[in-house]
Scaffold this motif. Structure first.
Motif, PDB file in Angstrom:
ATOM      1  N   SER A 124       0.828  -1.196   0.000  1.00 47.89           N
ATOM      2  CA  SER A 124       0.000   0.000   0.000  1.00 47.89           C
ATOM      3  C   SER A 124       0.870   1.255   0.000  1.00 47.89           C
ATOM      4  O   SER A 124       2.042   1.223   0.360  1.00 47.89           O
ATOM      5  CB  SER A 124      -0.911   0.005   1.235  1.00 47.89           C
ATOM      6  OG  SER A 124      -0.150   0.266   2.394  1.00 47.89           O
TER       7      SER A 124
ATOM      8  N   SER B 216       5.288  -0.593  -5.354  1.00 46.38           N
ATOM      9  CA  SER B 216       3.900  -1.040  -5.436  1.00 46.38           C
ATOM     10  C   SER B 216       3.787  -1.973  -6.647  1.00 46.38           C
ATOM     11  O   SER B 216       4.655  -1.971  -7.511  1.00 46.38           O
ATOM     12  CB  SER B 216       2.960   0.154  -5.573  1.00 46.38           C
ATOM     13  OG  SER B 216       3.169   0.817  -6.806  1.00 46.38           O
TER      14      SER B 216
ATOM     15  N   GLU C 182       0.560   3.597   2.062  1.00 41.61           N
ATOM     16  CA  GLU C 182       0.900   3.836   3.464  1.00 41.61           C
ATOM     17  C   GLU C 182       2.135   3.032   3.871  1.00 41.61           C
ATOM     18  O   GLU C 182       2.991   3.518   4.603  1.00 41.61           O
ATOM     19  CB  GLU C 182      -0.286   3.489   4.378  1.00 41.61           C
ATOM     20  CG  GLU C 182      -1.466   4.421   4.235  1.00 41.61           C
ATOM     21  CD  GLU C 182      -2.320   4.143   2.978  1.00 41.61           C
ATOM     22  OE1 GLU C 182      -2.264   3.013   2.419  1.00 41.61           O
ATOM     23  OE2 GLU C 182      -3.016   5.062   2.541  1.00 41.61           O
TER      24      GLU C 182
END
Length: 191
Positions: A2, A128, A4
């Motif tokens: 993610s 990612s 985050e």
């Protein structure tokens, strides 16, 4: 991975100018490298944006196996744009036919031994997922034969980091030869 996780794992201080030049992807858990040989990344400065952020040219080169002809050189080009929230965070966008593809990345492990007026000698980057690859981590060094303590420091760093502990699972050494054996970091680390 993610956004985050990438934000949380990325280092607070990073100098993109010290990251320019050729890098060997020494260890990874990105599935894109499992059947490739000697992947490298070359960063060069593309430009500096008015707000001071830097854009890096990102040239990835490797050998890919082609049916009936063996391993042949291949490459992927793109531009990494520094994001405003952290100097170690980037968004990649492909060049040419790949210009419609992007992914997020961050530098998570940076050379802390080389003086600030010299290029980094090792870094690790978290990514990612894309349509072509899983999310994961690359450990990059200036040479294919870095000092043993670099790998050991990286393995310990991943074991101790709350986000990277699970994200670094199944990392393996990239291959220099066309053999079928893949060596995993946990098999090669020296405690």
């Amino acid at each position: 991975m993610s956004i985050e996780d990438i934000d949380g794992a990325s280092v607070e201080e990073f100098d993109p100018y010290r990251a320019t030049g050729l890098w060997h992807i020494l260890a990874t858990n990105l599935n894109i490298w499992k059947n490739k040989l000697t992947p490298t990344v070359t960063y060069s400065i593309h430009d500096q944006l008015p707000d001071g952020r830097v854009r890096l040219n990102n040239l990835v080169e490797y050998y890919s196996k082609r049916l009936c002809v063996g391993y042949r050189p291949a490459s992927i080009e793109g531009i990494d744009t520094q994001l405003p929230n952290k100097p170690s965070r980037y968004q990649w966008q492909g060049n040419g036919i790949l210009k419609f593809f992007t992914n997020e990345s961050g530098f998570i492990f940076v050379d802390n031994e080389t003086t600030s007026d010299r290029p980094y000698q090792w870094v690790a980057k978290i990514y990612s997922p894309t349509l072509f690859s899983s999310d994961g981590i690359d450990l990059m060094t200036r040479t294919r034969q870095p000092p043993t303590h670099i790998l050991n420091d990286f393995v310990q760093f991943c074991r101790d980091h709350p986000i990277l502990k699970s994200k670094s699972a199944n990392m393996y050494y990239t291959r220099e030869k066309a053999g079928n054996e893949i060596y995993y970091i946990q098999d090669l680390q020296i405690d």
